[in-house]
Design a protein around this motif. Structure first.
Motif, PDB file in Angstrom:
ATOM      1  N   LYS B   2       0.837  -1.177   0.000  1.00 30.55           N
ATOM      2  CA  LYS B   2       0.000   0.000   0.000  1.00 30.55           C
ATOM      3  C   LYS B   2       0.879   1.237   0.000  1.00 30.55           C
ATOM      4  O   LYS B   2       1.957   1.252   0.574  1.00 30.55           O
ATOM      5  N   GLU B   3       0.358   2.313  -0.611  1.00 30.36           N
ATOM      6  CA  GLU B   3       1.132   3.549  -0.658  1.00 30.36           C
ATOM      7  C   GLU B   3       1.259   4.180   0.717  1.00 30.36           C
ATOM      8  O   GLU B   3       2.276   4.802   1.020  1.00 30.36           O
ATOM      9  N   VAL B   4       0.207   4.093   1.519  1.00 36.14           N
ATOM     10  CA  VAL B   4       0.189   4.686   2.853  1.00 36.14           C
ATOM     11  C   VAL B   4      -0.262   3.631   3.861  1.00 36.14           C
ATOM     12  O   VAL B   4      -1.315   3.026   3.688  1.00 36.14           O
ATOM     13  N   GLU B   5       0.547   3.432   4.880  1.00 35.45           N
ATOM     14  CA  GLU B   5       0.238   2.454   5.919  1.00 35.45           C
ATOM     15  C   GLU B   5      -0.038   3.171   7.224  1.00 35.45           C
ATOM     16  O   GLU B   5       0.722   4.076   7.629  1.00 35.45           O
ATOM     17  N   GLN B   6      -1.115   2.763   7.896  1.00 31.51           N
ATOM     18  CA  GLN B   6      -1.496   3.384   9.170  1.00 31.51           C
ATOM     19  C   GLN B   6      -2.126   2.313  10.040  1.00 31.51           C
ATOM     20  O   GLN B   6      -3.025   1.598   9.602  1.00 31.51           O
ATOM     21  N   ASP B   7      -1.650   2.193  11.263  1.00 31.42           N
ATOM     22  CA  ASP B   7      -2.170   1.198  12.194  1.00 31.42           C
ATOM     23  C   ASP B   7      -3.597   1.569  12.569  1.00 31.42           C
ATOM     24  O   ASP B   7      -3.835   2.672  13.052  1.00 31.42           O
ATOM     25  N   THR B  86     -11.185   9.132  15.180  1.00 34.03           N
ATOM     26  CA  THR B  86     -10.298   8.449  14.234  1.00 34.03           C
ATOM     27  C   THR B  86      -9.454   9.503  13.529  1.00 34.03           C
ATOM     28  O   THR B  86      -9.979  10.524  13.072  1.00 34.03           O
ATOM     29  N   TYR B  87      -8.152   9.249  13.472  1.00 30.06           N
ATOM     30  CA  TYR B  87      -7.217  10.199  12.862  1.00 30.06           C
ATOM     31  C   TYR B  87      -6.698   9.602  11.555  1.00 30.06           C
ATOM     32  O   TYR B  87      -6.132   8.501  11.531  1.00 30.06           O
ATOM     33  N   LEU B  88      -6.918  10.343  10.480  1.00 31.87           N
ATOM     34  CA  LEU B  88      -6.525   9.910   9.144  1.00 31.87           C
ATOM     35  C   LEU B  88      -5.332  10.728   8.677  1.00 31.87           C
ATOM     36  O   LEU B  88      -5.373  11.957   8.714  1.00 31.87           O
ATOM     37  N   CYS B  89      -4.274  10.053   8.241  1.00 32.35           N
ATOM     38  CA  CYS B  89      -3.218  10.795   7.570  1.00 32.35           C
ATOM     39  C   CYS B  89      -3.549  10.852   6.079  1.00 32.35           C
ATOM     40  O   CYS B  89      -4.268   9.993   5.562  1.00 32.35           O
ATOM     41  N   ALA B  90      -3.027  11.875   5.407  1.00 31.41           N
ATOM     42  CA  ALA B  90      -3.253  12.025   3.972  1.00 31.41           C
ATOM     43  C   ALA B  90      -2.050  12.703   3.355  1.00 31.41           C
ATOM     44  O   ALA B  90      -1.389  13.520   4.009  1.00 31.41           O
ATOM     45  N   MET B  91      -1.771  12.379   2.104  1.00 30.70           N
ATOM     46  CA  MET B  91      -0.576  12.896   1.446  1.00 30.70           C
ATOM     47  C   MET B  91      -0.884  13.230   0.006  1.00 30.70           C
ATOM     48  O   MET B  91      -1.716  12.572  -0.627  1.00 30.70           O
ATOM     49  N   SER B  92      -0.176  14.225  -0.504  1.00 22.83           N
ATOM     50  CA  SER B  92      -0.421  14.680  -1.861  1.00 22.83           C
ATOM     51  C   SER B  92       0.897  15.009  -2.547  1.00 22.83           C
ATOM     52  O   SER B  92       1.804  15.547  -1.922  1.00 22.83           O
ATOM     53  N   ALA B  93       0.969  14.694  -3.840  1.00 22.34           N
ATOM     54  CA  ALA B  93       2.114  15.083  -4.661  1.00 22.34           C
ATOM     55  C   ALA B  93       1.805  16.435  -5.294  1.00 22.34           C
ATOM     56  O   ALA B  93       0.720  16.667  -5.778  1.00 22.34           O
ATOM     57  N   LEU B 102      -4.278  12.882  -3.899  1.00 23.23           N
ATOM     58  CA  LEU B 102      -4.428  12.717  -2.460  1.00 23.23           C
ATOM     59  C   LEU B 102      -4.608  11.247  -2.131  1.00 23.23           C
ATOM     60  O   LEU B 102      -5.467  10.579  -2.711  1.00 23.23           O
ATOM     61  N   THR B 103      -3.790  10.763  -1.218  1.00 23.05           N
ATOM     62  CA  THR B 103      -3.886   9.383  -0.753  1.00 23.05           C
ATOM     63  C   THR B 103      -4.088   9.384   0.751  1.00 23.05           C
ATOM     64  O   THR B 103      -3.319  10.004   1.474  1.00 23.05           O
ATOM     65  N   PHE B 104      -5.120   8.677   1.200  1.00 23.32           N
ATOM     66  CA  PHE B 104      -5.438   8.619   2.624  1.00 23.32           C
ATOM     67  C   PHE B 104      -4.934   7.321   3.244  1.00 23.32           C
ATOM     68  O   PHE B 104      -4.950   6.266   2.605  1.00 23.32           O
ATOM     69  N   GLY B 105      -4.511   7.398   4.514  1.00 20.59           N
ATOM     70  CA  GLY B 105      -4.366   6.204   5.318  1.00 20.59           C
ATOM     71  C   GLY B 105      -5.745   5.755   5.756  1.00 20.59           C
ATOM     72  O   GLY B 105      -6.737   6.481   5.601  1.00 20.59           O
ATOM     73  N   LYS B 106      -5.824   4.560   6.312  1.00 19.47           N
ATOM     74  CA  LYS B 106      -7.131   4.011   6.701  1.00 19.47           C
ATOM     75  C   LYS B 106      -7.615   4.542   8.038  1.00 19.47           C
ATOM     76  O   LYS B 106      -8.770   4.318   8.408  1.00 19.47           O
ATOM     77  N   GLY B 107      -6.738   5.238   8.767  1.00 19.28           N
ATOM     78  CA  GLY B 107      -7.164   5.833  10.023  1.00 19.28           C
ATOM     79  C   GLY B 107      -6.799   5.021  11.239  1.00 19.28           C
ATOM     80  O   GLY B 107      -6.799   3.793  11.196  1.00 19.28           O
ATOM     81  N   THR B 108      -6.477   5.739  12.332  1.00 14.46           N
ATOM     82  CA  THR B 108      -6.230   5.128  13.638  1.00 14.46           C
ATOM     83  C   THR B 108      -7.325   5.576  14.587  1.00 14.46           C
ATOM     84  O   THR B 108      -7.548   6.777  14.753  1.00 14.46           O
ATOM     85  N   HIS B 109      -7.993   4.610  15.219  1.00 14.50           N
ATOM     86  CA  HIS B 109      -9.040   4.914  16.175  1.00 14.50           C
ATOM     87  C   HIS B 109      -8.403   5.164  17.542  1.00 14.50           C
ATOM     88  O   HIS B 109      -7.788   4.265  18.113  1.00 14.50           O
ATOM     89  N   LEU B 110      -8.554   6.387  18.044  1.00 13.86           N
ATOM     90  CA  LEU B 110      -7.943   6.788  19.315  1.00 13.86           C
ATOM     91  C   LEU B 110      -9.013   6.929  20.388  1.00 13.86           C
ATOM     92  O   LEU B 110     -10.049   7.568  20.154  1.00 13.86           O
ATOM     93  N   ILE B 111      -8.749   6.348  21.555  1.00  7.03           N
ATOM     94  CA  ILE B 111      -9.658   6.451  22.703  1.00  7.03           C
ATOM     95  C   ILE B 111      -8.891   7.036  23.865  1.00  7.03           C
ATOM     96  O   ILE B 111      -7.846   6.496  24.259  1.00  7.03           O
ATOM     97  N   ILE B 112      -9.377   8.151  24.403  1.00  6.95           N
ATOM     98  CA  ILE B 112      -8.768   8.775  25.588  1.00  6.95           C
ATOM     99  C   ILE B 112      -9.665   8.441  26.781  1.00  6.95           C
ATOM    100  O   ILE B 112     -10.823   8.858  26.834  1.00  6.95           O
ATOM    101  N   GLN B 113      -9.104   7.711  27.712  1.00  9.29           N
ATOM    102  CA  GLN B 113      -9.893   7.271  28.871  1.00  9.29           C
ATOM    103  C   GLN B 113      -9.891   8.345  29.953  1.00  9.29           C
ATOM    104  O   GLN B 113      -8.831   8.779  30.392  1.00  9.29           O
TER     105      GLN B 113
END
Lengths: 113, 114
Positions: B2-7, B86-93, B102-113
């Protein structure tokens, strides 16, 4: 300050039915986009319009058509809906297409039975 | 590859902790790097925007780009329950825009307890 407005917010269709998702922006942006978001797939570009009167295919255009009605409005049409088109659809716009600074609507949740 | 990897997470941390979110990419043509925040049942909203390498700070948020490693990060200091999203990274040439811009990562789901 409305930004990007999408209608409808929710829709349930039967296989084979058609419908149009509407999008309007009030920021005087030239470029507008339609994305779909599916679990585990992220955001995928369906179609985009760099300016009024132009449209181009994105990553997943099959089964969709678009119309850039004027500078403000960009609609997405499903001619014959399929269950694989069950998704959340987002419209976005930008004044700076080469940088990717997008402003998104709140989404349209579509279920195809 | 994949062009963009995101946990995808979820990443769960206690309130007040420093959060680190990351993306890696393979396309060396990417010049513009963004972080979008998406609350549940809402559209993504642009959080941070950087051009080329370096750091950018905005309040509790710091975006970091390391083009040599093809690695970008978003740090959140003094995390709050309202940062749960959910935090999505994105990148553009630079020469892109439109379908290949524009290419997006799939997003990281963040939980603040609390």
């Amino acid at each position: 300050n409305a930004g990007v407005t999408q209608t409808p917010k929710f829709q349930v269709l039967k296989t084979g039915q058609s419908m149009t998702l509407q999008c309007a922006q009030d920021m005087n942006h030239n470029s507008m986009y339609w994305y779909r978001q599916d679990p585990g797939m992220g955001l995928r570009l369906i179609y985009y319009s760099a300016s009024e009167g132009t449209t181009d295919k994105g990553e997943v255009p099959n089964g969709y058509n678009v119309s850039r009605l004027n500078k403000r409005e960009f609609s997405l049409r499903l001619e014959s809906a399929a269950p694989s088109q069950t998704s959340v659809y987002f419209c976005a716009s930008t004044a700076r297409a080469n940088t990717g600074e997008l402003f998104f609507g709140e989404g349209s949740r579509l279920t195809v039975l | 590859q994949k062009e963009v990897e995101q946990d995808p997470g979820p990443l769960s941390v206690p309130e007040g902790a420093i959060v680190s979110l990351n993306c890696t990419y393979s396309n060396s043509a990417f010049q513009y790097f963004m972080w979008y925040r998406q609350y549940s049942r809402k559209g993504p909203e642009l959080l941070m925007y950087t051009y080329s390498s370096g750091n950018k700070e905005d309040g509790r948020f710091t975006a970091q780009v390391d083009k040599s490693s093809k690695y970008i990060s978003l740090f959140i200091r003094d995390s709050q329950p309202s940062d749960s999203a959910t935090y999505l990274c994105a990148m553009s040439a630079q020469s892109g825009g439109g379908a290949d811009g524009l290419t997006f990562g799939k997003g990281t789901h963040l939980i603040i307890q609390p």
